[in-house]
Write a protein that holds these residues in place. Structure first.
Motif, PDB file in Angstrom:
ATOM      1  N   ARG A 245       0.647  -1.251  -0.087  1.00  0.00           N
ATOM      2  CA  ARG A 245       0.227   0.040  -0.123  1.00  0.00           C
ATOM      3  C   ARG A 245       0.815   1.159   0.141  1.00  0.00           C
ATOM      4  O   ARG A 245       0.609   2.135  -0.785  1.00  0.00           O
ATOM      5  N   ALA A 246       1.882   1.270   0.725  1.00  0.00           N
ATOM      6  CA  ALA A 246       2.622   2.492   0.929  1.00  0.00           C
ATOM      7  C   ALA A 246       3.523   2.721  -0.386  1.00  0.00           C
ATOM      8  O   ALA A 246       3.425   3.660  -0.921  1.00  0.00           O
ATOM      9  N   LEU A 247       4.066   1.667  -1.017  1.00  0.00           N
ATOM     10  CA  LEU A 247       4.714   1.740  -2.354  1.00  0.00           C
ATOM     11  C   LEU A 247       3.978   2.130  -3.423  1.00  0.00           C
ATOM     12  O   LEU A 247       4.150   2.822  -4.260  1.00  0.00           O
ATOM     13  N   ARG A 248       2.608   1.468  -3.415  1.00  0.00           N
ATOM     14  CA  ARG A 248       1.718   1.967  -4.413  1.00  0.00           C
ATOM     15  C   ARG A 248       0.973   3.491  -4.137  1.00  0.00           C
ATOM     16  O   ARG A 248       0.637   3.864  -5.152  1.00  0.00           O
ATOM     17  N   GLY A 249       1.002   3.680  -2.894  1.00  0.00           N
ATOM     18  CA  GLY A 249       0.346   5.131  -2.560  1.00  0.00           C
ATOM     19  C   GLY A 249       1.180   6.318  -2.568  1.00  0.00           C
ATOM     20  O   GLY A 249       0.447   7.354  -2.519  1.00  0.00           O
ATOM     21  N   VAL A 250       2.580   6.315  -2.814  1.00  0.00           N
ATOM     22  CA  VAL A 250       3.385   7.607  -2.786  1.00  0.00           C
ATOM     23  C   VAL A 250       3.897   7.978  -4.198  1.00  0.00           C
ATOM     24  O   VAL A 250       3.842   6.915  -5.098  1.00  0.00           O
ATOM     25  N   LYS A 251       4.310   9.078  -4.410  1.00  0.00           N
ATOM     26  CA  LYS A 251       4.885   9.708  -5.555  1.00  0.00           C
ATOM     27  C   LYS A 251       6.360   9.554  -5.781  1.00  0.00           C
ATOM     28  O   LYS A 251       6.979   9.350  -6.729  1.00  0.00           O
ATOM     29  N   GLU A 252       6.907   9.227  -4.498  1.00  0.00           N
ATOM     30  CA  GLU A 252       8.483   9.530  -4.269  1.00  0.00           C
ATOM     31  C   GLU A 252       9.023   8.541  -3.347  1.00  0.00           C
ATOM     32  O   GLU A 252       8.078   8.558  -2.268  1.00  0.00           O
ATOM     33  N   VAL A 253       9.989   7.941  -3.307  1.00  0.00           N
ATOM     34  CA  VAL A 253      10.528   7.189  -2.448  1.00  0.00           C
ATOM     35  C   VAL A 253      12.044   7.355  -2.220  1.00  0.00           C
ATOM     36  O   VAL A 253      12.571   7.828  -3.072  1.00  0.00           O
ATOM     37  N   GLU A 254      12.630   7.033  -1.130  1.00  0.00           N
ATOM     38  CA  GLU A 254      13.909   6.898  -0.894  1.00  0.00           C
ATOM     39  C   GLU A 254      14.841   5.378  -1.006  1.00  0.00           C
ATOM     40  O   GLU A 254      13.930   4.746  -0.248  1.00  0.00           O
ATOM     41  N   PHE A 255      15.498   5.422  -1.542  1.00  0.00           N
ATOM     42  CA  PHE A 255      16.177   3.983  -1.631  1.00  0.00           C
ATOM     43  C   PHE A 255      17.521   4.016  -1.456  1.00  0.00           C
ATOM     44  O   PHE A 255      18.469   4.549  -2.346  1.00  0.00           O
ATOM     45  N   LYS A 256      18.027   3.420  -0.152  1.00  0.00           N
ATOM     46  CA  LYS A 256      19.401   3.643   0.116  1.00  0.00           C
ATOM     47  C   LYS A 256      19.875   2.237   0.392  1.00  0.00           C
ATOM     48  O   LYS A 256      19.367   1.492   0.916  1.00  0.00           O
ATOM     49  N   THR A 257      21.107   1.810  -0.294  1.00  0.00           N
ATOM     50  CA  THR A 257      21.811   0.532   0.164  1.00  0.00           C
ATOM     51  C   THR A 257      23.134   0.596  -0.211  1.00  0.00           C
ATOM     52  O   THR A 257      23.860   1.536  -0.716  1.00  0.00           O
ATOM     53  N   SER A 258      23.809  -0.354   0.768  1.00  0.00           N
ATOM     54  CA  SER A 258      25.452  -0.367   0.740  1.00  0.00           C
ATOM     55  C   SER A 258      25.830  -1.158  -0.666  1.00  0.00           C
ATOM     56  O   SER A 258      26.942  -1.355  -0.701  1.00  0.00           O
ATOM     57  N   GLY A 259      24.999  -1.871  -1.174  1.00  0.00           N
ATOM     58  CA  GLY A 259      25.345  -2.633  -2.191  1.00  0.00           C
ATOM     59  C   GLY A 259      25.636  -4.030  -2.259  1.00  0.00           C
ATOM     60  O   GLY A 259      25.724  -4.530  -0.876  1.00  0.00           O
ATOM     61  N   ARG A 260      25.780  -4.911  -3.037  1.00  0.00           N
ATOM     62  CA  ARG A 260      26.386  -6.126  -3.182  1.00  0.00           C
ATOM     63  C   ARG A 260      27.383  -6.190  -4.077  1.00  0.00           C
ATOM     64  O   ARG A 260      26.859  -6.013  -5.654  1.00  0.00           O
ATOM     65  N   LYS A 261      28.475  -6.543  -3.668  1.00  0.00           N
ATOM     66  CA  LYS A 261      29.796  -6.695  -4.670  1.00  0.00           C
ATOM     67  C   LYS A 261      29.574  -7.896  -5.605  1.00  0.00           C
ATOM     68  O   LYS A 261      29.139  -8.926  -4.978  1.00  0.00           O
ATOM     69  N   SER A 262      29.834  -7.747  -6.709  1.00  0.00           N
ATOM     70  CA  SER A 262      29.960  -9.013  -7.590  1.00  0.00           C
ATOM     71  C   SER A 262      30.977  -9.212  -8.378  1.00  0.00           C
ATOM     72  O   SER A 262      31.824  -8.170  -8.643  1.00  0.00           O
ATOM     73  N   THR A 263      31.476 -10.697  -8.593  1.00  0.00           N
ATOM     74  CA  THR A 263      32.497 -10.810  -9.283  1.00  0.00           C
ATOM     75  C   THR A 263      32.153 -12.063 -10.370  1.00  0.00           C
ATOM     76  O   THR A 263      31.261 -12.607 -10.423  1.00  0.00           O
ATOM     77  N   LEU A 264      33.039 -12.083 -11.488  1.00  0.00           N
ATOM     78  CA  LEU A 264      32.750 -13.021 -12.565  1.00  0.00           C
ATOM     79  C   LEU A 264      33.689 -14.288 -12.196  1.00  0.00           C
ATOM     80  O   LEU A 264      34.569 -14.062 -11.941  1.00  0.00           O
ATOM     81  N   ILE A 265      33.026 -15.291 -12.185  1.00  0.00           N
ATOM     82  CA  ILE A 265      33.628 -16.708 -12.026  1.00  0.00           C
ATOM     83  C   ILE A 265      33.147 -17.755 -13.149  1.00  0.00           C
ATOM     84  O   ILE A 265      32.134 -17.477 -14.078  1.00  0.00           O
ATOM     85  N   ASN A 266      33.894 -18.868 -13.174  1.00  0.00           N
ATOM     86  CA  ASN A 266      33.545 -20.153 -14.150  1.00  0.00           C
ATOM     87  C   ASN A 266      33.335 -21.079 -13.551  1.00  0.00           C
ATOM     88  O   ASN A 266      33.859 -21.506 -12.671  1.00  0.00           O
ATOM     89  N   SER A 267      32.428 -21.929 -14.259  1.00  0.00           N
ATOM     90  CA  SER A 267      32.394 -23.404 -14.033  1.00  0.00           C
ATOM     91  C   SER A 267      32.179 -23.918 -15.091  1.00  0.00           C
ATOM     92  O   SER A 267      32.136 -23.514 -16.356  1.00  0.00           O
ATOM     93  N   TYR A 268      31.776 -25.237 -15.219  1.00  0.00           N
ATOM     94  CA  TYR A 268      31.867 -26.274 -16.341  1.00  0.00           C
ATOM     95  C   TYR A 268      30.663 -27.244 -16.371  1.00  0.00           C
ATOM     96  O   TYR A 268      30.718 -28.160 -15.546  1.00  0.00           O
ATOM     97  N   ASN A 269      30.083 -27.316 -17.396  1.00  0.00           N
ATOM     98  CA  ASN A 269      29.238 -28.549 -17.879  1.00  0.00           C
ATOM     99  C   ASN A 269      30.288 -29.510 -18.506  1.00  0.00           C
ATOM    100  O   ASN A 269      31.230 -29.115 -19.170  1.00  0.00           O
ATOM    101  N   VAL A 270      30.346 -30.929 -18.152  1.00  0.00           N
ATOM    102  CA  VAL A 270      31.121 -31.681 -18.897  1.00  0.00           C
ATOM    103  C   VAL A 270      30.615 -32.558 -19.845  1.00  0.00           C
ATOM    104  O   VAL A 270      29.446 -33.621 -19.194  1.00  0.00           O
ATOM    105  N   ALA A 271      31.182 -32.677 -20.818  1.00  0.00           N
ATOM    106  CA  ALA A 271      30.208 -33.506 -22.036  1.00  0.00           C
ATOM    107  C   ALA A 271      31.001 -34.588 -22.691  1.00  0.00           C
ATOM    108  O   ALA A 271      31.988 -34.080 -23.190  1.00  0.00           O
TER     109      ALA A 271
END
Length: 510
Positions: A245-271
């Motif tokens: 209700r709150a998110l549908r009923g307002v015109k503006e919001v504050e959105f603060k986050t410290s974030g989530r760090k991401s890195t690229l990694i590899n794995s393998y299907n073996v065929a």
């Protein structure tokens, strides 16, 4: 006189009894010659402490992949991938992943309603942000190619935060919500949005969602688009009416986050590939799959552990199925079937069926030449007299599965625990969605109960608790089932009216 008559009758019975003849033929097959020591050795290695729970993208997972590849090499299976984009043949299909760190701190403020990160919402993606911007509701945040369904029609979201519902109007399962979330993020970025707030409404308790998704996450890499990685994307507890209700009923919001760090990694299907023997039928193939990854060590496992035992070995889930895959590879390499067989050990199942999803989008062989996917996976077993098969009545191979299982002394139980929706919870569904008939061959159980949950995703799921006599019979039945299917005169089909039948008609052109 009576003894001679009895012996003569017995000899005649053998000569005219087709089952006795088939049994003799079956005993001559390589799958009948597999020894318990072989299947036991495979499982003891794959589920050993040294592999540290085989978590996708980590060292134990790489060791398991190497072990499987070297078994394929020893058996003479043909590599069908290429090594790092070169023309050198390889058993490894590289699967690029994005590893995202644990959920950070932050808050979303809609007028007087303050929602705390880690309690009321989870940051699914994005770097540190401090936004104060208009919010626009955009339905499910999706559009299709024909624009017959376009949630953004008439909306301007540039420089704004987009509020959307989770999943689609038809699907609210976690795996589909994750998949659709990625698509939604792409669309929002393309349309210039600053952030996304998604109201999570799947029929799963929010505390379970929070526990699972707030920790380290692995997803398929989305390329080098920096905007996709930086835009903050939150799942808010949509079952809490006051948040919606709150998110549908307002015109503006504050959105603060410290974030989530991401890195690229590899794995393998073996065929690995085993060519068929029939000049025509060998152009088609049966796809065998089992995932070899598990959930790792300690907090990664998401369940209780102790300093004395913190390794989630995954003997049942899914070293068991991987050993079945290796057994079938050995039997069919020694005596190939009429059709070809493609054997793939899949990575990333435990993090969202990601290895199979990647393969379905990047197949090493044409999918329309694949007549069936026989997947092997399971949470455990509590009945060593049967195998359980998800999709037994749907995928056209009931006779072959029952014949092969019976030969090795096992019955067949169809689709246990239907309330769990198990057909759509393993790697087979990635191929079913493409139209390929895709049952899952599972260790024996009739319902989820204490015997199953006692070891499912627990540190207790180690090799010492496995019934190795049952493992052998299960693996032999899986291998023989594959042979019978690959030797069929005609390809199996979905039963009429199955929800995947339309995809099959599109794939096979029928």
């Amino acid at each position: 006189m009576n003894a001679k008559f009895t012996m003569l009758a017995f000899i005649c019975l053998i000569q005219i009894n087709p089952f006795a003849s088939a049994q003799k033929k079956g005993n001559e097959l390589p799958e009948s010659q597999i020894r318990k020591s072989e299947t036991e050795a495979h499982l003891r290695f794959l589920a050993s402490d040294e592999l540290l729970g085989r978590r996708t993208g980590e060292q134990g997972n790489f060791v398991a992949a190497r072990y499987i590849a070297e078994q394929f090499r020893k058996l003479g299976l043909k590599p069908v991938a290429s090594d790092s984009g070169t023309n050198v043949s390889s058993y490894y299909q590289n699967v690029p992943f994005q590893k995202t760190g644990a959920n950070g701190t932050g808050q979303i403020v809609a007028d007087a309603e303050i929602m705390k990160s880690g309690d009321d919402w989870i940051l699914m993606n994005g770097e540190a942000s401090d936004l104060k911007a208009p919010i626009v509701y955009a339905g499910y945040g999706l559009e299709n190619a024909s624009k017959k369904w376009d949630d953004y029609k008439g909306l301007d979201v540039k420089g704004k935060i987009v509020l959307i519902q989770s999943g689609t109007p038809d699907v609210q399962t976690p795996s589909e919500i994750i998949a659709s979330s990625i698509e939604k993020r792409k669309l929002a970025v393309e349309k210039g949005a600053l952030g996304i707030i998604e109201l999570f409404n799947a029929p799963i308790p929010w505390n379970v969602v929070n526990k699972y998704f707030a920790g380290e996450q692995i997803s398929l890499a989305q390329g080098d688009d920096a905007a996709l990685k930086s835009i903050p994307h939150a799942w808010v507890n949509g079952k809490e009416a006051r948040f919606s209700r709150a998110l549908r009923g307002v015109k503006e919001v504050e959105f603060k986050t410290s974030g989530r760090k991401s890195t690229l990694i590899n794995s393998y299907n073996v065929a690995g590939f085993i060519p068929g023997t029939d000049p025509e039928l060998k152009k088609e193939y049966v796809l065998l799959t089992a995932h070899y990854d598990h959930v790792g060590v300690g907090k990664q496992g998401g369940q209780p552990f102790t300093p004395q035992d913190s390794i989630f070995n995954g003997a049942r889930d899914n070293a068991f199925g991987t050993v079945a895959l290796l057994t079938a590879a050995e039997a069919l390499s020694k005596k190939p079937a009429k059709r070809s067989v493609l054997v793939i050990a899949l990575t990333g199942e435990e993090v969202g069926l990601l290895g199979s999803k990647y393969y379905a989008s990047h197949p090493l062989m044409p999918l329309n030449k694949c007549i069936l996917n026989l997947n092997s996976d399971g949470a455990g077993y509590n009945d060593t007299t049967i195998v359980a098969v998800m999709g037994l009545e749907r995928t056209g191979v009931k006779a072959e599965i029952e014949t092969a299982s019976k030969f090795f002394g096992l019955g067949v139980f169809a689709d246990p625990s239907p309330e769990q929706g198990l057909f759509d919870r393993s790697d087979n569904v990635s191929f079913a969605k493409e139209g390929i008939p895709a049952p899952t061959f599972t260790p024996g159980f009739r319902e989820f109960n204490g015997d199953i949950m006692k070891n499912y995703h627990q540190v207790s799921d180690n090799p010492e608790t496995v019934d190795f006599n049952y493992l052998l019979k299960f693996c032999q039945a899986y291998a023989y089932t594959t042979r019978l299917i690959a030797d069929r005169k005609t390809a199996p089909q979905w039963i009429a009216g199955d929800k995947y039948e339309a995809a099959a008609k599109k794939l096979y052109g029928k």
